[in-house]
Design a protein around this motif. Structure first.
Motif, PDB file in Angstrom:
ATOM      1  N   VAL A 179      12.361  -0.100   9.323  1.00 33.49           N
ATOM      2  CA  VAL A 179      13.385   0.077   8.286  1.00 33.49           C
ATOM      3  C   VAL A 179      12.713   0.466   6.966  1.00 33.49           C
ATOM      4  O   VAL A 179      13.150   1.397   6.282  1.00 33.49           O
ATOM      5  N   PHE A 180      11.621  -0.232   6.632  1.00 31.60           N
ATOM      6  CA  PHE A 180      10.928   0.051   5.370  1.00 31.60           C
ATOM      7  C   PHE A 180      10.401   1.485   5.354  1.00 31.60           C
ATOM      8  O   PHE A 180      10.577   2.211   4.372  1.00 31.60           O
ATOM      9  N   GLU A 181       9.760   1.878   6.448  1.00 25.53           N
ATOM     10  CA  GLU A 181       9.159   3.217   6.480  1.00 25.53           C
ATOM     11  C   GLU A 181      10.230   4.304   6.355  1.00 25.53           C
ATOM     12  O   GLU A 181      10.098   5.230   5.548  1.00 25.53           O
ATOM     13  N   ILE A 182      11.299   4.165   7.158  1.00 30.29           N
ATOM     14  CA  ILE A 182      12.347   5.199   7.122  1.00 30.29           C
ATOM     15  C   ILE A 182      12.984   5.264   5.731  1.00 30.29           C
ATOM     16  O   ILE A 182      13.110   6.333   5.140  1.00 30.29           O
ATOM     17  N   LYS A 183      13.333   4.083   5.193  1.00 25.69           N
ATOM     18  CA  LYS A 183      14.026   4.071   3.900  1.00 25.69           C
ATOM     19  C   LYS A 183      13.115   4.577   2.773  1.00 25.69           C
ATOM     20  O   LYS A 183      13.572   5.277   1.866  1.00 25.69           O
ATOM     21  N   ALA A 184      11.823   4.230   2.842  1.00 26.40           N
ATOM     22  CA  ALA A 184      10.888   4.703   1.802  1.00 26.40           C
ATOM     23  C   ALA A 184      10.804   6.227   1.827  1.00 26.40           C
ATOM     24  O   ALA A 184      10.805   6.876   0.776  1.00 26.40           O
ATOM     25  N   ILE A 185      10.746   6.783   3.031  1.00 27.14           N
ATOM     26  CA  ILE A 185      10.669   8.246   3.153  1.00 27.14           C
ATOM     27  C   ILE A 185      11.968   8.885   2.661  1.00 27.14           C
ATOM     28  O   ILE A 185      11.955   9.896   1.961  1.00 27.14           O
TER      29      ILE A 185
ATOM     30  N   GLU B  95       0.836  -1.209   0.000  1.00 26.16           N
ATOM     31  CA  GLU B  95       0.000   0.000   0.000  1.00 26.16           C
ATOM     32  C   GLU B  95       0.872   1.260   0.000  1.00 26.16           C
ATOM     33  O   GLU B  95       0.553   2.236  -0.687  1.00 26.16           O
ATOM     34  N   ILE B  96       1.973   1.227   0.756  1.00 25.55           N
ATOM     35  CA  ILE B  96       2.884   2.381   0.765  1.00 25.55           C
ATOM     36  C   ILE B  96       3.490   2.568  -0.631  1.00 25.55           C
ATOM     37  O   ILE B  96       3.586   3.681  -1.138  1.00 25.55           O
ATOM     38  N   CYS B  97       3.886   1.457  -1.253  1.00 22.46           N
ATOM     39  CA  CYS B  97       4.482   1.546  -2.600  1.00 22.46           C
ATOM     40  C   CYS B  97       3.466   2.113  -3.587  1.00 22.46           C
ATOM     41  O   CYS B  97       3.806   2.921  -4.448  1.00 22.46           O
ATOM     42  N   ASP B  98       2.222   1.681  -3.459  1.00 21.77           N
ATOM     43  CA  ASP B  98       1.169   2.180  -4.344  1.00 21.77           C
ATOM     44  C   ASP B  98       0.987   3.685  -4.144  1.00 21.77           C
ATOM     45  O   ASP B  98       0.773   4.435  -5.099  1.00 21.77           O
ATOM     46  N   TYR B  99       1.108   4.122  -2.914  1.00 24.84           N
ATOM     47  CA  TYR B  99       0.938   5.541  -2.585  1.00 24.84           C
ATOM     48  C   TYR B  99       2.106   6.381  -3.100  1.00 24.84           C
ATOM     49  O   TYR B  99       1.936   7.475  -3.620  1.00 24.84           O
ATOM     50  N   TYR B 100       3.321   5.836  -2.955  1.00 26.38           N
ATOM     51  CA  TYR B 100       4.523   6.625  -3.197  1.00 26.38           C
ATOM     52  C   TYR B 100       5.019   6.649  -4.644  1.00 26.38           C
ATOM     53  O   TYR B 100       5.720   7.566  -5.048  1.00 26.38           O
ATOM     54  N   THR B 101       4.696   5.625  -5.414  1.00 24.20           N
ATOM     55  CA  THR B 101       5.329   5.520  -6.735  1.00 24.20           C
ATOM     56  C   THR B 101       4.458   6.124  -7.837  1.00 24.20           C
ATOM     57  O   THR B 101       3.253   6.248  -7.681  1.00 24.20           O
ATOM     58  N   ARG B 102       5.120   6.477  -8.920  1.00 18.14           N
ATOM     59  CA  ARG B 102       4.441   7.137 -10.047  1.00 18.14           C
ATOM     60  C   ARG B 102       4.754   6.417 -11.350  1.00 18.14           C
ATOM     61  O   ARG B 102       5.771   5.743 -11.467  1.00 18.14           O
ATOM     62  N   GLU B 103       3.890   6.661 -12.332  1.00 15.45           N
ATOM     63  CA  GLU B 103       4.078   6.034 -13.644  1.00 15.45           C
ATOM     64  C   GLU B 103       5.270   6.649 -14.381  1.00 15.45           C
ATOM     65  O   GLU B 103       5.499   7.859 -14.280  1.00 15.45           O
ATOM     66  N   ASN B 104       5.995   5.809 -15.105  1.00 14.79           N
ATOM     67  CA  ASN B 104       7.155   6.230 -15.897  1.00 14.79           C
ATOM     68  C   ASN B 104       8.196   6.991 -15.095  1.00 14.79           C
ATOM     69  O   ASN B 104       8.840   7.907 -15.586  1.00 14.79           O
ATOM     70  N   ASN B 105       8.326   6.635 -13.857  1.00 16.74           N
ATOM     71  CA  ASN B 105       9.310   7.244 -12.984  1.00 16.74           C
ATOM     72  C   ASN B 105      10.344   6.162 -12.646  1.00 16.74           C
ATOM     73  O   ASN B 105      10.008   4.982 -12.674  1.00 16.74           O
TER      74      ASN B 105
ATOM     75  N   PHE C 100       9.565   6.826  16.831  1.00 17.10           N
ATOM     76  CA  PHE C 100      10.123   7.791  15.876  1.00 17.10           C
ATOM     77  C   PHE C 100       9.462   7.619  14.505  1.00 17.10           C
ATOM     78  O   PHE C 100       9.079   8.600  13.852  1.00 17.10           O
ATOM     79  N   CYS C 101       9.300   6.352  14.073  1.00 13.23           N
ATOM     80  CA  CYS C 101       8.691   6.076  12.762  1.00 13.23           C
ATOM     81  C   CYS C 101       7.249   6.547  12.731  1.00 13.23           C
ATOM     82  O   CYS C 101       6.788   7.104  11.732  1.00 13.23           O
ATOM     83  N   LYS C 102       6.541   6.289  13.828  1.00 14.92           N
ATOM     84  CA  LYS C 102       5.143   6.710  13.908  1.00 14.92           C
ATOM     85  C   LYS C 102       5.045   8.225  13.696  1.00 14.92           C
ATOM     86  O   LYS C 102       4.176   8.718  12.969  1.00 14.92           O
ATOM     87  N   LYS C 103       5.973   8.928  14.335  1.00 17.15           N
ATOM     88  CA  LYS C 103       5.957  10.388  14.257  1.00 17.15           C
ATOM     89  C   LYS C 103       6.239  10.874  12.821  1.00 17.15           C
ATOM     90  O   LYS C 103       5.495  11.697  12.283  1.00 17.15           O
ATOM     91  N   ILE C 104       7.300  10.322  12.220  1.00 19.39           N
ATOM     92  CA  ILE C 104       7.637  10.822  10.875  1.00 19.39           C
ATOM     93  C   ILE C 104       6.616  10.373   9.819  1.00 19.39           C
ATOM     94  O   ILE C 104       6.355  11.088   8.873  1.00 19.39           O
ATOM     95  N   CYS C 105       6.006   9.189  10.031  1.00 15.98           N
ATOM     96  CA  CYS C 105       4.979   8.735   9.077  1.00 15.98           C
ATOM     97  C   CYS C 105       3.747   9.621   9.173  1.00 15.98           C
ATOM     98  O   CYS C 105       3.147   9.983   8.160  1.00 15.98           O
ATOM     99  N   HIS C 106       3.392   9.975  10.399  1.00 15.99           N
ATOM    100  CA  HIS C 106       2.235  10.847  10.605  1.00 15.99           C
ATOM    101  C   HIS C 106       2.466  12.203   9.934  1.00 15.99           C
ATOM    102  O   HIS C 106       1.556  12.795   9.351  1.00 15.99           O
TER     103      HIS C 106
ATOM    104  N   GLU D 210      11.885  12.852   1.574  1.00 13.55           N
ATOM    105  CA  GLU D 210      11.048  13.564   2.526  1.00 13.55           C
ATOM    106  C   GLU D 210      11.479  13.357   3.983  1.00 13.55           C
ATOM    107  O   GLU D 210      10.713  13.687   4.887  1.00 13.55           O
ATOM    108  N   PHE D 211      12.657  12.781   4.159  1.00 14.37           N
ATOM    109  CA  PHE D 211      13.073  12.506   5.538  1.00 14.37           C
ATOM    110  C   PHE D 211      13.373  13.825   6.258  1.00 14.37           C
ATOM    111  O   PHE D 211      14.176  14.634   5.784  1.00 14.37           O
ATOM    112  N   PRO D 212      12.703  14.052   7.402  1.00 16.48           N
ATOM    113  CA  PRO D 212      12.865  15.358   8.061  1.00 16.48           C
ATOM    114  C   PRO D 212      14.156  15.502   8.878  1.00 16.48           C
ATOM    115  O   PRO D 212      14.466  16.606   9.325  1.00 16.48           O
ATOM    116  N   GLY D 213      14.880  14.428   9.090  1.00 10.53           N
ATOM    117  CA  GLY D 213      16.076  14.482   9.925  1.00 10.53           C
ATOM    118  C   GLY D 213      15.740  14.184  11.379  1.00 10.53           C
ATOM    119  O   GLY D 213      14.572  14.099  11.755  1.00 10.53           O
ATOM    120  N   ILE D 214      16.796  14.034  12.170  1.00  4.73           N
ATOM    121  CA  ILE D 214      16.581  13.746  13.591  1.00  4.73           C
ATOM    122  C   ILE D 214      16.698  15.061  14.354  1.00  4.73           C
ATOM    123  O   ILE D 214      17.699  15.763  14.233  1.00  4.73           O
TER     124      ILE D 214
END
Lengths: 71, 216
Positions: free
Chosen positions: B137-143, B98-108, B193-199, B148-152
Motif C-alpha cells: 500500500v505504501f509503495e503504490i500510494k507513494a508512487i 528511506e523512500i520518503c527521504d528519496y522522494y521528498t524535496r525541500e520547500n515542497n 506487481f509492486c516489485k515490478k513498478i518499484c523496479h 509516477e504510477f504507470p497504470g495497470i
C-alpha cells in the motif's frame, strides 16, 4: 543510553545493534538462557544473515565524510 | 529577536555531528523535507535527545540560522514505541523512511507523503495488518502521490480481486487507506506487481530493503 542505541540501529541496520537497544548485550551470543522467544528469534536471524560488526549500511557520520578529504 | 517556526513533522534521518550534536532530517507538513541541527542533543539528559531519534512525530520549534535551521524545542506526540519493539516492523519503517527521504524535496508541499508515512507506521505498529500488505500500500500510494504510477497493463495478468485492491489504493484518501485486508493469493500478486513498478520507478537501491529481504 537508550536513545543512542536506537539511533545506532537506525544508522547501521544491524540486528546486533537492535539487541543492544533492547538491553541484551552487544554480541548476540551473550544472552545466556534468560532471553524471551522474540529475542531468541532476533538473535537467530542475526546469525542467519551472518551479520558482522562492520556490515552496517550507513556510515555513522552520514554524508559528512563525503565532503571531507579523508585520505 | 530570532524568528521561530513551529513545524509539524517526523524525523526521517538522524546523524551524529561533532561531539555532542546531531543533524536531523525532518519531513514536515509546512516546509517539506528540511535539515536541522540539534545542538547538544547527544549530551546525557538533554531534552532533545529522544525527540531527535528517527520515527519521532510531533511539533518542532526551529529557528533559522545563517545557513541552516536549528532545533530549540520539540513536543513529540508519537514515538512509535510499539514499532520499535518489533524488529521486523522497525526494518519496514526504516524502508518507508528511506523512500520518503528519496522522494521528498525541500520547500515542497509534502503533506500527502507525511500523512502516508504516519498512517503506514501506525498500521505497522498496530499488528492488525500483514507487514507485506502495508508495504504494498505504501509503495503504490507513494508512487501515485508523486505522479509516477504507470497504470495497470493487461500484460500484468492480475486477478480481478488484485485489480480491485489496486484501484482501491489509488482512489482512497490516505486517512482511510488502511481499512481492508486481502487473501494470501491476492497479496502474492500485489507483491509481485509492486516489485515490478518499484523496479521501474525507483532509480536507487534501498539498503534497508536489501536487509529486509535478507531477513524475511
Amino acid at each position: 543510553m537508550y536513545e543512542d542505541e536506537w539511533n545506532r540501529f537506525m544508522q547501521t541496520g544491524q540486528i546486533s545493534d537492535y539487541l543492544t537497544y533492547r538491553g541484551y548485550g552487544r554480541n548476540c551470543h551473550d544472552f545466556g538462557h534468560i532471553y524471551s522467544g522474540h529475542i531468541e528469534y532476533t538473535a537467530r536471524k542475526s546469525e542467519e544473515i551472518q551479520e558482522r560488526t562492520n556490515a552496517g549500511f550507513r556510515s555513522s557520520y552520514g554524508d559528512y565524510n563525503k565532503v571531507r578529504t579523508n585520505r | 529577536m530570532q524568528d521561530f517556526v513551529v513545524l509539524t513533522g517526523i524525523i526521517i534521518k538522524s546523524e551524529p555531528i561533532g561531539e555532542y550534536d546531531r543533524r536531523v532530517v525532518l519531513l514536515t507538513k509546512e516546509k517539506g523535507k528540511i535539515a536541522a541541527f540539534a545542538k547538544g542533543s547527544r549530551r546525557p539528559g538533554n531534552r532533545l535527545m529522544a525527540p531527535t531519534n528517527p520515527f519521532s512525530f510531533g511539533q518542532f520549534r526551529l529557528f533559522a540560522g545563517r545557513a541552516s535551521y536549528n532545533m530549540s524545542e520539540a513536543e513529540i506526540s508519537n514515538y512509535f514505541e510499539d514499532l520499535r519493539a518489533d524488529f521486523i516492523g522497525a526494518y519496514y519503517g526504516m524502508y518507508f523512511l528511506e523512500i520518503c527521504d528519496y522522494y521528498t524535496r525541500e520547500n515542497n508541499d509534502e503533506t500527502g507523503m507525511l500523512k502516508l508515512l504516519y498512517q503506514s507506521l501506525r498500521a505497522l505498529a498496530s499488528n492488525r495488518f500483514d507487514n507485506r500488505l502495508v508495504r504494498c500500500v505504501f509503495e503504490i500510494k507513494a508512487i501515485v502521490l508523486n505522479g509516477e504510477f504507470p497504470g495497470i497493463e493487461s500484460s500484468d495478468l492480475l486477478g480481478e480481486s488484485t485489480v480491485y485492491a489496486i484501484t482501491y489504493i489509488l482512489k482512497t484518501p490516505v486517512e482511510r487507506l488502511f481499512s481492508f485486508d486481502v487473501k494470501p493469493e491476492v497479496l502474492e500478486e500485489l507483491t509481485l506487481f509492486c516489485k515490478k513498478i518499484c523496479h521501474r520507478t525507483f532509480d536507487k537501491e534501498f539498503k534497508s530493503l536489501e536487509i529486509l529481504e535478507n531477513i524475511e
